[in-house]
Design an enzyme around this catalytic site. Structure first.
Site, PDB file in Angstrom:
ATOM      1  N   CYS A 185       0.062   3.768   2.715  1.00 18.69           N
ATOM      2  CA  CYS A 185       0.526   3.325   4.029  1.00 18.69           C
ATOM      3  C   CYS A 185       2.035   3.500   4.156  1.00 18.69           C
ATOM      4  O   CYS A 185       2.555   3.804   5.234  1.00 18.69           O
ATOM      5  CB  CYS A 185       0.169   1.857   4.253  1.00 18.69           C
ATOM      6  SG  CYS A 185      -1.604   1.523   4.139  1.00 18.69           S
TER       7      CYS A 185
ATOM      8  N   ASP B 104      34.774  21.506 -18.164  1.00 21.19           N
ATOM      9  CA  ASP B 104      36.204  21.633 -17.962  1.00 21.19           C
ATOM     10  C   ASP B 104      36.865  21.040 -19.209  1.00 21.19           C
ATOM     11  O   ASP B 104      36.221  20.295 -19.949  1.00 21.19           O
ATOM     12  CB  ASP B 104      36.605  20.848 -16.710  1.00 21.19           C
ATOM     13  CG  ASP B 104      38.105  20.796 -16.516  1.00 21.19           C
ATOM     14  OD1 ASP B 104      38.744  21.846 -16.622  1.00 21.19           O
ATOM     15  OD2 ASP B 104      38.626  19.694 -16.263  1.00 21.19           O
TER      16      ASP B 104
ATOM     17  N   ASP C 274      37.880  20.161  -9.725  1.00 23.41           N
ATOM     18  CA  ASP C 274      36.807  21.108 -10.002  1.00 23.41           C
ATOM     19  C   ASP C 274      35.706  21.081  -8.948  1.00 23.41           C
ATOM     20  O   ASP C 274      34.573  21.471  -9.226  1.00 23.41           O
ATOM     21  CB  ASP C 274      36.205  20.806 -11.377  1.00 23.41           C
ATOM     22  CG  ASP C 274      37.211  21.019 -12.490  1.00 23.41           C
ATOM     23  OD1 ASP C 274      37.795  22.109 -12.556  1.00 23.41           O
ATOM     24  OD2 ASP C 274      37.416  20.090 -13.283  1.00 23.41           O
TER      25      ASP C 274
ATOM     26  N   ASP D 143      36.207  16.806 -13.654  1.00 21.36           N
ATOM     27  CA  ASP D 143      36.785  15.520 -13.285  1.00 21.36           C
ATOM     28  C   ASP D 143      36.469  15.112 -11.857  1.00 21.36           C
ATOM     29  O   ASP D 143      36.865  14.041 -11.417  1.00 21.36           O
ATOM     30  CB  ASP D 143      38.308  15.504 -13.525  1.00 21.36           C
ATOM     31  CG  ASP D 143      39.036  16.549 -12.698  1.00 21.36           C
ATOM     32  OD1 ASP D 143      38.435  17.067 -11.737  1.00 21.36           O
ATOM     33  OD2 ASP D 143      40.195  16.846 -13.001  1.00 21.36           O
TER      34      ASP D 143
ATOM     35  N   CYS E  94       0.858  -1.188   0.000  1.00 21.74           N
ATOM     36  CA  CYS E  94       0.000   0.000   0.000  1.00 21.74           C
ATOM     37  C   CYS E  94       0.893   1.236   0.000  1.00 21.74           C
ATOM     38  O   CYS E  94       1.613   1.502   0.971  1.00 21.74           O
ATOM     39  CB  CYS E  94      -0.903   0.003   1.230  1.00 21.74           C
ATOM     40  SG  CYS E  94      -1.795   1.565   1.481  1.00 21.74           S
TER      41      CYS E  94
END
Length: 808
Positions: free
Chosen positions: A113, A509, A707, A703, A110
């Site tokens: 529920c 990048d 970065d 990468d 359910c």
């Protein structure tokens, strides 16, 4: 800024929650204020210096608006005042395993529920956070204190017993107190489900037989009524019983209650055949819906079934089959053809080919040899290999991938959150409308009868359950995440999958993202007063103190022993280069920025590649040219993004303008920014943010290591080449598990297909339901149409959600 969360106990007014959020947002030393009315959690970032003051401020605001609401701190964020860059996913380790619990709720079918169980579990004072994935039936809990481990399990069992007494709670926490094998769970679940299904099937068949007999014997009134009642009890007795139990527990507006009221109401107005037939077809619909959901669960589980069942440990020259959790670093394991590599390690003996598709989506096998690194989840195709394990299972790549994907459903998309809120109001509104429809028209419309209008109201009740949305929407998002993982794309949540639909700018990048990041020395140009061999010797010794790929390429090119005792006073300038003393001489090795910074008289070089300028005692000595190559599918990635309607593609790089210009022209990028330091990239990203559309999202692809600040600032951070990289898996919202930029296009494509299917389900379900509600009110729709509007629509929506799994 640090992150704080507060629980507003007793908050039950949605309008008041909005006012609280608005008032708190106006405090001048806080930002990013959100109040989740569903779990009553107020989240915000606060100035570290004002951390002690904020709780009193919030209590003052809350007490003015909602005096009965209590404010308490939720301690699951930043206990040590960690600096906020971006919410990070915690990776599970053995040391904190007792702080986490995973419970399997066997028999939970359910969706409504499930939402209630999650809500009540979240409210437990000892719980930091709780997330229940209805698809996998797993309740995942983070604790405030590991000492509350057993207490929490007991409390959750009580919650489940109260809400769903037939659901069995099984502790499947790995490496904690309880460890239950997947096969044991499946065996136990399948056995219980089979016995229960057989009993239900027998009752259903016998009940249907009584219904047919009642229709045939319709001339004998008392027998007909008796057979209808017997049929109803056999087919729908459990529905009525559950409705009565739930009423005593204060749970009124659920599917059992609605069907009970509707069918008992039909009996009361002497619509016996329709009352029983509706219950029969409701049960048939529920059966098909349950089968469809279970099938979709299995399909998603199969997509992500990369967890090894065992490992073969080599100990005292004997092969012992053990659990992967028992293996420790430096243990030696043996993997035979056809077996999964269970843990990360290094091959110490043997050669083979491995299937990496489960992790990377790469269909072609990979050749592996001695000293090569391998990851858990690879499948050994041929040849026996011996592997020295480098990480325990809890720290291995496969474990982290499974943890990320399996927990992705806890980060819900905005659409999911909306549907959850919608369901809470939709059903009560329809039930109240049904009550008014049954009572008001007969009292105010001349000639109207109660029987006629009660019947119309019963149609309202049958069609009012929102299960079609509550089940199919999360299933669609989870299916999309599963389909992406099969392609080697890890998406950490439905929120990120949904956000990919709104991307209007993709920022890349350069090194390691669009290019291979494998640098080679392609040219050495010394000045007249120094030899080429001496220039590369000096450069190699200085660069040996850096781990930058360019530095490593110079050291590799030198191919001779590095005499590190001759190098002293090394200093690295971020984004520029190095300085140091070699053989008593002051050396500079770096780009044009370093030369300008040190006021060196040099001749700028405009060649395709990265130029490393060299000086000896501040006298220009020449340059070394380093070249990188474009990845094979970088052009395909940019082309694919354009085909998806993403027109703004940008490259940020620390490389020279000349090199960046060549790369940009080759790929057909819209623009590029060169010569950037790490902090400059964040500034340029801010400029791109200012140019984006109102609802557009900015993606940054890097990468995942160098970065991290830009990945954190972007709306969606994508890390490239994430296999085996803990930093990449931690830093980004999405991880591409190999080096293919074209997977970004695939991720966006999967997101768009998922979003399309999700909205198909929403529009279809609501349209059908509202049409049937309107026709029912006008007296044109019967309870047959209402049953279709409930279970029929839910079944179709679930089947439609499964289509996302077929995305290739």
């Amino acid at each position: 800024m640090i992150k704080k969360q507060f629980i507003l106990e007793g908050l039950d007014c949605a309008a008041c929650s909005m006012k609280i959020e608005e008032k708190v947002s106006k405090i001048n030393y806080v930002e990013n204020v959100t109040l989740n009315f569903v779990n009553k959690t107020l989240s915000l970032n606060v100035d570290e210096d004002k951390e002690d003051k904020i709780e009193d401020e919030i209590k003052y605001i809350v007490n003015r608006l909602e005096p009965d609401v209590k404010v308490r701190t939720k301690s699951n964020y930043n206990k040590n005042k960690a600096i906020i860059k971006k919410p990070q996913k915690a990776i599970k380790t053995r040391n904190n395993e007792r702080d986490k619990i995973t419970l399997l709720l066997e028999g939970l079918d359910c969706a409504n529920c499930a939402n209630k169980i999650e809500h009540h579990a979240t409210e437990l004072i000892e719980v930091k956070e709780a997330s229940l994935d209805f698809i996998s039936k797993k309740l995942r809990i983070d604790l405030n204190n590991k000492e509350d481990y057993n207490k929490t399990i007991k409390n959750v069992e009580n919650i489940v017993k109260k809400l769903e007494p037939d659901v069995k709670v099984v502790n499947i926490t790995m490496n904690g107190k309880a460890t239950v094998k997947k096969s044991e769970i499946n065996r136990s679940t399948n056995k219980d489900n089979t016995e229960e299904e057989n009993l239900e099937l027998i009752k259903f068949v016998v009940g249907t037989a009584f219904f047919v007999a009642a229709v045939i014997l319709n001339k004998i009134e008392w027998i007909k009524i008796l057979f209808f009642i017997i049929s109803y009890v056999l087919v729908g007795g459990d529905v009525v019983l559950n409705a009565i139990k739930n009423i005593f527990k204060g749970q009124v507006f659920d599917e059992n209650f609605l069907m009970t009221i509707a069918t008992v109401g039909a009996f009361s107005i002497k619509q016996y055949p329709e009352a029983v037939a509706v219950m029969i077809f409701y049960k048939i619909g529920e059966l098909f819906q349950s089968r469809a959901v279970n099938h979709s669960r299995k399909s998603i589980s199969d997509l992500m079934d990369i967890r090894p069942d065992y490992a073969v440990l080599l100990k005292n020259n004997k092969e012992i089959k053990v659990s992967p959790y028992e293996i420790q670093p430096n243990d030696i394991i043996i993997v035979k053809p056809g077996e999964k590599i269970p843990l990360d390690g290094v091959i110490i003996e043997g050669n083979s080919q491995v299937d990496t598709s489960a992790l990377t989506g790469e269909s072609l096998p990979k050749i592996i040899r001695e000293n090569d690194e391998v990851l858990g989840g690879y499948i050994n195709k041929n040849g026996v290999i011996r592997i020295k394990v480098t990480k325990e299972f809890g720290e291995s790549t496969i474990s982290k991938i499974l943890d990320l994907v399996e927990n992705a459903s806890s980060k819900k998309a905005e659409t999911e959150k909306f549907i959850t809120k919608f369901a809470r109001y939709y059903t009560p509104i329809v039930v109240i409308s049904a009550l008014l429809l049954a009572i008001v028209p007969p009292l105010v419309i001349p000639g109207a009868t109660f029987d006629s209008w009660i019947y119309r109201a019963l149609v309202f009740l049958v069609v009012s359950c929102p299960c079609a949305l509550v089940v199919s929407i999360p299933l669609g998002f989870f299916g999309g995440i599963g389909a992406a993982s099969k392609q080697g794309i890890l998406i950490k949540g439905g929120n990120y999958l949904e956000a990919l639909n709104k991307v209007d700018s993709v920022v890349f990048d350069k090194t390691g993202t669009l290019t291979k990041g494998v640098f080679k020395v392609t040219k050495i140009k010394p000045e007249d007063w120094i030899k080429e061999s001496e220039l590369i010797r000096i450069a190699a010794h200085i660069e040996s103190y850096s781990n930058h790929p360019i530095a490593l390429s110079i050291a590799s090119y030198y191919e001779k022993n590095i005499e590190k005792d001759k190098v002293t006073s090394i200093n690295e300038y971020a984004g520029m280069g190095l300085e140091g003393i070699f053989d008593g001489k002051f050396i500079l090795a770096g780009n044009d920025k370093l030369m300008d910074k040190q006021s060196i008289n040099y001749s700028p070089v405009e060649e395709p590649g990265t130029v490393i300028y060299m000086t000896v005692n501040n006298i220009y000595a020449g340059y070394i040219l380093i070249s990188d190559e474009l990845k094979e599918d970088s052009k395909e990635a940019i082309k694919g993004l354009r085909s998806l309607g993403i027109k703004n593609t940008v490259m940020l790089t620390g490389d020279s303008i000349a090199v960046a210009g060549i790369i940009s022209e080759q790929l057909g990028l819209n623009k590029f920014y060169a010569g950037l330091l790490p902090q400059d990239k964040v500034e340029k990203l801010e400029e791109i943010f200012s140019e984006k559309s109102k609802n557009g999202k900015v993606v940054f692809v890097g990468d995942g290591i160098n970065d991290a600040p830009v990945l954190a600032r972007a709306d969606i951070g994508i890390a490239m080449g994430g296999v085996g990289s803990d930093a990449a898996i931690e830093a980004a919202d999405i991880v591409i598990m190999n080096d293919e930029p074209s997977k970004i296009t695939k991720a966006i494509d999967i997101a768009k297909k998922t979003n399309k299917i999700v909205w198909q389900n929403i529009i279809f379900a609501l349209t059908v339901k509202f049409i049937i509600l309107a026709l029912g009110a006008l007296g044109y729709a019967t309870m047959w149409e209402a049953v279709f509007g409930d279970v029929g629509v839910a079944l179709i929506a679930v089947l439609n959600s499964m289509r996302v799994l077929k995305t290739k």
